[in-house]
Design an enzyme around this catalytic site. Structure first.
Site, PDB file in Angstrom:
ATOM      1  CG  ASP A   1      -1.966   1.228   1.021  1.00  9.90           C
ATOM      2  OD1 ASP A   1      -3.660   0.605   1.253  1.00  9.90           O
ATOM      3  OD2 ASP A   1      -1.644   2.035   1.860  1.00  9.90           O
TER       4      ASP A   1
ATOM      5  CG  ASN B   1     -12.612  -0.558   3.883  1.00 15.69           C
ATOM      6  OD1 ASN B   1     -13.150  -1.286   4.932  1.00 15.69           O
ATOM      7  ND2 ASN B   1     -11.341   0.478   3.741  1.00 15.69           N
TER       8      ASN B   1
ATOM      9  CD  GLN C   1     -14.787   0.383  -2.598  1.00 14.79           C
ATOM     10  OE1 GLN C   1     -16.065   0.190  -2.497  1.00 14.79           O
ATOM     11  NE2 GLN C   1     -14.089   0.321  -3.519  1.00 14.79           N
TER      12      GLN C   1
ATOM     13  CG  HIS D   1      -8.697  -2.307  -2.359  1.00 15.85           C
ATOM     14  ND1 HIS D   1      -9.525  -1.735  -3.598  1.00 15.85           N
ATOM     15  CD2 HIS D   1      -7.861  -1.690  -0.967  1.00 15.85           C
ATOM     16  CE1 HIS D   1      -9.746  -0.795  -2.782  1.00 15.85           C
ATOM     17  NE2 HIS D   1      -9.021  -0.591  -1.484  1.00 15.85           N
TER      18      HIS D   1
ATOM     19  CG  HIS E   1      -6.927  -2.566   3.354  1.00 14.36           C
ATOM     20  ND1 HIS E   1      -5.548  -1.446   2.924  1.00 14.36           N
ATOM     21  CD2 HIS E   1      -7.835  -2.110   2.409  1.00 14.36           C
ATOM     22  CE1 HIS E   1      -6.587  -0.933   2.402  1.00 14.36           C
ATOM     23  NE2 HIS E   1      -7.982  -1.050   2.219  1.00 14.36           N
TER      24      HIS E   1
HETATM   25  P1  5GP Z   1      -9.095   1.334   0.167  1.00 14.07           P
HETATM   26  O1  5GP Z   1      -9.818   3.232   1.010  1.00 14.07           O
HETATM   27  O2  5GP Z   1     -10.164   2.001  -1.197  1.00 14.07           O
HETATM   28  O3  5GP Z   1      -9.983   0.531   1.142  1.00 14.07           O
HETATM   29  O4  5GP Z   1      -8.400   1.756   0.110  1.00 14.07           O
HETATM   30  C1  5GP Z   1      -7.617   2.330  -0.570  1.00 14.07           C
HETATM   31  C2  5GP Z   1      -5.771   1.995  -0.784  1.00 14.07           C
HETATM   32  O5  5GP Z   1      -5.284   1.669  -2.143  1.00 14.07           O
HETATM   33  C3  5GP Z   1      -5.471   2.895   0.592  1.00 14.07           C
HETATM   34  O6  5GP Z   1      -4.819   1.935   1.448  1.00 14.07           O
HETATM   35  C4  5GP Z   1      -4.336   3.949  -0.391  1.00 14.07           C
HETATM   36  O7  5GP Z   1      -3.675   4.185   0.642  1.00 14.07           O
HETATM   37  C5  5GP Z   1      -3.936   2.773  -1.103  1.00 14.07           C
HETATM   38  N1  5GP Z   1      -3.848   2.632  -2.594  1.00 14.07           N
HETATM   39  C6  5GP Z   1      -4.707   4.430  -3.564  1.00 14.07           C
HETATM   40  N2  5GP Z   1      -3.559   4.729  -4.735  1.00 14.07           N
HETATM   41  C7  5GP Z   1      -2.621   3.539  -4.399  1.00 14.07           C
HETATM   42  C8  5GP Z   1      -1.566   3.240  -5.674  1.00 14.07           C
HETATM   43  O8  5GP Z   1      -1.174   4.196  -6.584  1.00 14.07           O
HETATM   44  N3  5GP Z   1      -1.037   2.597  -4.633  1.00 14.07           N
HETATM   45  C9  5GP Z   1      -0.892   1.248  -4.737  1.00 14.07           C
HETATM   46  N4  5GP Z   1      -0.246   1.089  -4.268  1.00 14.07           N
HETATM   47  N5  5GP Z   1      -1.582   1.419  -2.860  1.00 14.07           N
HETATM   48  C10 5GP Z   1      -2.866   2.825  -3.307  1.00 14.07           C
END
Ligand code: 5GP
Ligand code: ZN
Length: 138
Positions: free
Chosen positions: A31, A87, A94, A100, A102
């Site tokens: 992440d 999420n 999300q 995805h 975590h």
């Molecule tokens: P969500 O909040 O949708 O469950 O999680 C999205 C996650 O993706 C976040 O923890 C954020 O840090 C990560 N993330 C967002 N954009 C990128 C990216 O371009 N590369 C990587 N490696 N992680 C990302």
């Protein structure tokens, strides 16, 4: 593959990433804004915005990948535990609308906050809720 989706591009290898694991269905990457050291996310190569759109086939495989990578993380990082979570929807936290999962390693005295407040007294009728949801299961 959705050409407007950053996780589709990362999963397909079109955008470079620090990859922990890859097979024909998934890529697991670090992440970019980790909650803790080693925080990884499992990206299905199939585009689905959330769990509701995900195919049963990919859904049935994702936890096997989570177990595989979590086991390696536990050995390598010497973490005390790992949160595995996912999420769906903005209200649920999300921010990237390609499903995805975590993997968040947990260390003693880390500052990660995950959780919810348990209601002490809950007035809903559990049996009625269970019955009404059950009636919709396909
Ligand atoms: P969500 O909040 O949708 O469950 O999680 C999205 C996650 O993706 C976040 O923890 C954020 O840090 C990560 N993330 C967002 N954009 C990128 C990216 O371009 N590369 C990587 N490696 N992680 C990302
Ligand atoms: Zn996508």
């Amino acid at each position: 593959m959705n050409s407007d989706c950053i996780f589709c591009k990362i999963a397909a290898g079109e955008i470079p990433s620090s990859t922990v694991y890859e097979d024909q269905d998934f890529r697991v990457i670090m992440d970019i804004n980790p909650a803790s050291k080693g925080h990884a996310i499992i990206l299905p190569k199939e585009h689905a915005a959330n769990v509701f759109e995900l195919s049963d086939e990919t859904a049935s495989k994702i936890f096997v990948v989570a177990k595989k990578v979590a086991t390696a993380m536990k050995e390598e990082l010497n973490c005390e535990g790992i949160n595995i979570l996912q999420n769906n929807g903005e209200l649920a936290g999300q921010t990237v609308f390609h499903v995805h999962m975590h993997l968040i390693p947990r260390y003693k005295d880390d500052t990660v906050t995950i959780g919810w407040a348990h209601k002490e007294a809950y007035n809903d009728d559990f049996a009625a809720i269970a019955k009404s949801i059950a009636a919709r299961i396909k």
